[in-house]
Design a protein around this motif. Sequence first.
Motif, PDB file in Angstrom:
ATOM      1  N   ASP A  86     -19.194  37.762 -20.319  1.00 25.86           N
ATOM      2  CA  ASP A  86     -19.355  37.059 -19.050  1.00 25.86           C
ATOM      3  C   ASP A  86     -18.003  36.577 -18.491  1.00 25.86           C
ATOM      4  OD1 ASP A  86     -20.835  35.828 -16.946  1.00 25.86           O
ATOM      5  OD2 ASP A  86     -20.550  33.870 -17.942  1.00 25.86           O
ATOM      6  N   GLY A  87     -16.910  36.983 -19.159  1.00 29.70           N
ATOM      7  CA  GLY A  87     -15.580  36.600 -18.673  1.00 29.70           C
ATOM      8  C   GLY A  87     -15.074  35.270 -19.199  1.00 29.70           C
ATOM      9  N   GLY A  88     -15.693  34.774 -20.276  1.00 26.17           N
ATOM     10  CA  GLY A  88     -15.248  33.495 -20.853  1.00 26.17           C
ATOM     11  C   GLY A  88     -13.855  33.612 -21.442  1.00 26.17           C
ATOM     12  N   VAL A  89     -13.180  32.455 -21.558  1.00 30.35           N
ATOM     13  CA  VAL A  89     -11.793  32.414 -22.053  1.00 30.35           C
ATOM     14  C   VAL A  89     -11.817  32.128 -23.549  1.00 30.35           C
ATOM     15  CG1 VAL A  89      -9.532  31.301 -21.853  1.00 30.35           C
ATOM     16  CG2 VAL A  89     -10.990  31.569 -19.815  1.00 30.35           C
ATOM     17  N   ILE A  90     -11.419  33.123 -24.335  1.00 31.10           N
ATOM     18  CA  ILE A  90     -11.408  32.999 -25.796  1.00 31.10           C
ATOM     19  C   ILE A  90     -10.030  33.412 -26.311  1.00 31.10           C
ATOM     20  CG2 ILE A  90     -12.498  33.688 -27.979  1.00 31.10           C
ATOM     21  CD1 ILE A  90     -14.963  34.552 -26.411  1.00 31.10           C
ATOM     22  N   LEU A  91      -9.446  32.610 -27.195  1.00 30.59           N
ATOM     23  CA  LEU A  91      -8.177  32.968 -27.860  1.00 30.59           C
ATOM     24  C   LEU A  91      -8.392  32.962 -29.366  1.00 30.59           C
ATOM     25  CD1 LEU A  91      -5.052  33.449 -28.020  1.00 30.59           C
ATOM     26  CD2 LEU A  91      -4.822  30.935 -28.019  1.00 30.59           C
ATOM     27  N   GLY A  92      -8.158  34.110 -29.991  1.00 30.59           N
ATOM     28  CA  GLY A  92      -8.234  34.211 -31.454  1.00 30.59           C
ATOM     29  C   GLY A  92      -6.850  34.455 -32.017  1.00 30.59           C
ATOM     30  N   VAL A  93      -6.504  33.724 -33.080  1.00 26.33           N
ATOM     31  CA  VAL A  93      -5.186  33.860 -33.707  1.00 26.33           C
ATOM     32  C   VAL A  93      -5.367  34.371 -35.132  1.00 26.33           C
ATOM     33  CG1 VAL A  93      -3.102  32.671 -34.491  1.00 26.33           C
ATOM     34  CG2 VAL A  93      -4.145  32.038 -32.303  1.00 26.33           C
ATOM     35  N   CYS A  94      -4.723  35.457 -35.438  1.00 23.72           N
ATOM     36  CA  CYS A  94      -4.649  36.030 -36.784  1.00 23.72           C
ATOM     37  C   CYS A  94      -6.031  36.195 -37.419  1.00 23.72           C
ATOM     38  CB  CYS A  94      -3.724  35.189 -37.645  1.00 23.72           C
ATOM     39  SG  CYS A  94      -3.014  36.135 -39.001  1.00 23.72           S
ATOM     40  N   GLY A  95      -6.393  35.375 -38.396  1.00 18.32           N
ATOM     41  CA  GLY A  95      -7.705  35.537 -39.038  1.00 18.32           C
ATOM     42  C   GLY A  95      -8.840  35.438 -38.032  1.00 18.32           C
ATOM     43  N   GLY A  96      -8.707  34.556 -37.072  1.00 18.36           N
ATOM     44  CA  GLY A  96      -9.733  34.439 -36.022  1.00 18.36           C
ATOM     45  C   GLY A  96      -9.739  35.689 -35.154  1.00 18.36           C
ATOM     46  N   TYR A  97      -8.546  36.187 -34.835  1.00 16.74           N
ATOM     47  CA  TYR A  97      -8.401  37.434 -34.061  1.00 16.74           C
ATOM     48  C   TYR A  97      -9.061  38.599 -34.796  1.00 16.74           C
ATOM     49  CZ  TYR A  97      -5.599  41.646 -32.742  1.00 16.74           C
ATOM     50  OH  TYR A  97      -5.164  42.908 -32.393  1.00 16.74           O
ATOM     51  N   GLN A  98      -8.773  38.707 -36.101  1.00 15.83           N
ATOM     52  CA  GLN A  98      -9.340  39.810 -36.888  1.00 15.83           C
ATOM     53  C   GLN A  98     -10.869  39.820 -36.830  1.00 15.83           C
ATOM     54  OE1 GLN A  98      -7.531  38.820 -40.654  1.00 15.83           O
ATOM     55  NE2 GLN A  98      -5.781  40.195 -40.329  1.00 15.83           N
ATOM     56  N   LEU A  99     -11.442  38.598 -36.860  1.00 10.52           N
ATOM     57  CA  LEU A  99     -12.920  38.508 -36.857  1.00 10.52           C
ATOM     58  C   LEU A  99     -13.504  38.620 -35.453  1.00 10.52           C
ATOM     59  CD1 LEU A  99     -13.500  35.801 -39.606  1.00 10.52           C
ATOM     60  CD2 LEU A  99     -13.860  38.287 -39.772  1.00 10.52           C
ATOM     61  N   MET A 100     -12.649  38.750 -34.445  1.00 14.30           N
ATOM     62  CA  MET A 100     -13.135  39.060 -33.085  1.00 14.30           C
ATOM     63  C   MET A 100     -13.310  40.573 -32.941  1.00 14.30           C
ATOM     64  SD  MET A 100     -10.919  36.334 -30.796  1.00 14.30           S
ATOM     65  CE  MET A 100     -11.499  36.876 -29.172  1.00 14.30           C
ATOM     66  N   GLY A 101     -12.861  41.322 -33.972  1.00 12.82           N
ATOM     67  CA  GLY A 101     -13.047  42.771 -33.961  1.00 12.82           C
ATOM     68  C   GLY A 101     -14.344  43.138 -34.669  1.00 12.82           C
ATOM     69  N   HIS A 102     -14.458  44.423 -35.081  1.00  9.91           N
ATOM     70  CA  HIS A 102     -15.687  44.859 -35.763  1.00  9.91           C
ATOM     71  C   HIS A 102     -15.708  44.439 -37.241  1.00  9.91           C
ATOM     72  CE1 HIS A 102     -16.840  47.107 -32.261  1.00  9.91           C
ATOM     73  NE2 HIS A 102     -15.793  47.892 -32.308  1.00  9.91           N
ATOM     74  N   SER A 103     -14.508  44.479 -37.882  1.00  5.50           N
ATOM     75  CA  SER A 103     -14.496  44.157 -39.325  1.00  5.50           C
ATOM     76  C   SER A 103     -13.078  43.845 -39.782  1.00  5.50           C
ATOM     77  CB  SER A 103     -15.028  45.359 -40.134  1.00  5.50           C
ATOM     78  OG  SER A 103     -14.167  46.492 -39.934  1.00  5.50           O
ATOM     79  N   TYR A 104     -13.050  43.080 -40.883  1.00  5.26           N
ATOM     80  CA  TYR A 104     -11.788  42.813 -41.577  1.00  5.26           C
ATOM     81  C   TYR A 104     -12.024  43.103 -43.047  1.00  5.26           C
ATOM     82  CZ  TYR A 104      -8.208  40.277 -44.154  1.00  5.26           C
ATOM     83  OH  TYR A 104      -7.220  39.948 -45.032  1.00  5.26           O
ATOM     84  N   GLU A 105     -11.252  44.048 -43.610  1.00 10.05           N
ATOM     85  CA  GLU A 105     -11.416  44.386 -45.034  1.00 10.05           C
ATOM     86  C   GLU A 105     -10.312  43.720 -45.838  1.00 10.05           C
ATOM     87  OE1 GLU A 105     -11.839  48.551 -45.899  1.00 10.05           O
ATOM     88  OE2 GLU A 105     -11.507  48.253 -48.056  1.00 10.05           O
ATOM     89  N   THR A 106     -10.705  42.990 -46.877  1.00  7.49           N
ATOM     90  CA  THR A 106      -9.738  42.263 -47.694  1.00  7.49           C
ATOM     91  C   THR A 106      -9.095  43.222 -48.705  1.00  7.49           C
ATOM     92  OG1 THR A 106     -11.278  41.741 -49.485  1.00  7.49           O
ATOM     93  CG2 THR A 106     -11.270  40.252 -47.567  1.00  7.49           C
ATOM     94  N   PRO A 107      -7.965  42.830 -49.300  1.00  8.64           N
ATOM     95  CA  PRO A 107      -7.325  43.674 -50.319  1.00  8.64           C
ATOM     96  C   PRO A 107      -8.252  43.973 -51.504  1.00  8.64           C
ATOM     97  CG  PRO A 107      -5.822  41.963 -49.601  1.00  8.64           C
ATOM     98  CD  PRO A 107      -7.149  41.642 -48.977  1.00  8.64           C
ATOM     99  N   GLU A 108      -9.272  43.100 -51.695  1.00  9.64           N
ATOM    100  CA  GLU A 108     -10.219  43.324 -52.801  1.00  9.64           C
ATOM    101  C   GLU A 108     -11.331  44.303 -52.391  1.00  9.64           C
ATOM    102  OE1 GLU A 108      -7.671  40.269 -53.277  1.00  9.64           O
ATOM    103  OE2 GLU A 108      -9.252  40.228 -51.739  1.00  9.64           O
ATOM    104  N   GLY A 109     -11.294  44.757 -51.149  1.00 12.72           N
ATOM    105  CA  GLY A 109     -12.274  45.745 -50.716  1.00 12.72           C
ATOM    106  C   GLY A 109     -13.533  45.158 -50.099  1.00 12.72           C
ATOM    107  N   ASP A 110     -13.532  43.800 -49.891  1.00 15.26           N
ATOM    108  CA  ASP A 110     -14.700  43.185 -49.215  1.00 15.26           C
ATOM    109  C   ASP A 110     -14.574  43.425 -47.713  1.00 15.26           C
ATOM    110  OD1 ASP A 110     -15.510  42.160 -51.670  1.00 15.26           O
ATOM    111  OD2 ASP A 110     -14.164  40.427 -51.460  1.00 15.26           O
ATOM    112  N   ARG A 111     -15.584  44.069 -47.119  1.00 18.06           N
ATOM    113  CA  ARG A 111     -15.529  44.319 -45.666  1.00 18.06           C
ATOM    114  C   ARG A 111     -16.307  43.207 -44.945  1.00 18.06           C
ATOM    115  NH1 ARG A 111     -14.308  48.682 -42.598  1.00 18.06           N
ATOM    116  NH2 ARG A 111     -14.083  50.008 -44.450  1.00 18.06           N
ATOM    117  N   LEU A 112     -15.549  42.333 -44.268  1.00 22.90           N
ATOM    118  CA  LEU A 112     -16.158  41.194 -43.567  1.00 22.90           C
ATOM    119  C   LEU A 112     -16.511  41.620 -42.142  1.00 22.90           C
ATOM    120  CD1 LEU A 112     -13.628  38.393 -44.685  1.00 22.90           C
ATOM    121  CD2 LEU A 112     -15.648  39.270 -45.907  1.00 22.90           C
TER     122      LEU A 112
END
Length: 248
Positions: A86-112
């Motif tokens: 809807d055009g809202g203003v959102i700022l994600g930084v680093c870990g927050g940015y990563q979770l604004m995507g589809h997934s974040y996979e940790t070095p241990e292989g956990d896909r968040l």
Amino acid sequence: MKLTIHHLYANMMNLYGDRGNVISIKKRCEWRGIAVEVVDVDLGEKIRPTGCDIFLFGGGQDREQALLVEDLSGSKGADLRAIADDGGVILGVCGGYQLMGHSYETPEGDRLSGVGIFDLRTEPRKPHEERLIGNVIVRVGLPDGSERELVGFENHGGRTRLGDVEPLGYVVLGHGNNGEDGTEGARRDNCYGTYLHGSLLPKNPWFTDLLIESAIRRVDDSFKLEPLDDSAEQAAFAAAVERARGRR
Ligand code: GLN
């Protein structure tokens, strides 16, 4: 009119002082006589948009990111996607940015699972690869055709690969999304993601003002943010850029 800053997971996702982003928006509103309120939105708490909002999602270590993924998987994630659409203003930084995507996979292989605001995925660094750490300068193209710089520092293991989404900008100094393709962050409408800590907004007053003006224009599309006599902040920005250039 009042601007509401929604600080997502304020205590969990506040790596390297990203809370400074909240303080910067608040101060630059107060200095202009704009009413502003900060609302912390923690685990299990519902997001309550007011119409004039900025949503902030700070950085965090893998452990914190894993702790909030379930909370994001339900209605809160759907609410954030709807706000973004809807055009809202959102700022994600680093870990927050990563979770604004589809997934974040940790070095241990956990896909968040992420919220899916940005078409991007973040993969772990390979065993022989280092974390991406250091000062960053990013060149950002603006809708009016001008260019501005952002300065900050990065410290992340994840390598972010963009899909069908624009980068926030291009790396002038530092690593950016993955240390390979020259992109940094992501941008879609009024949603921004970046790896820049600093914290980012106190170091980059022009970007703080862009977020504030974008949020207020959602309730008053003719609104124009008055410039501040913030020569000290502008000098601090220039000094931070020079320091970053001097220290690769
Ligand atoms: N845990 C994530 C990574 O290492 C994000 C780190 C951060 O927020 N600085 O890539």
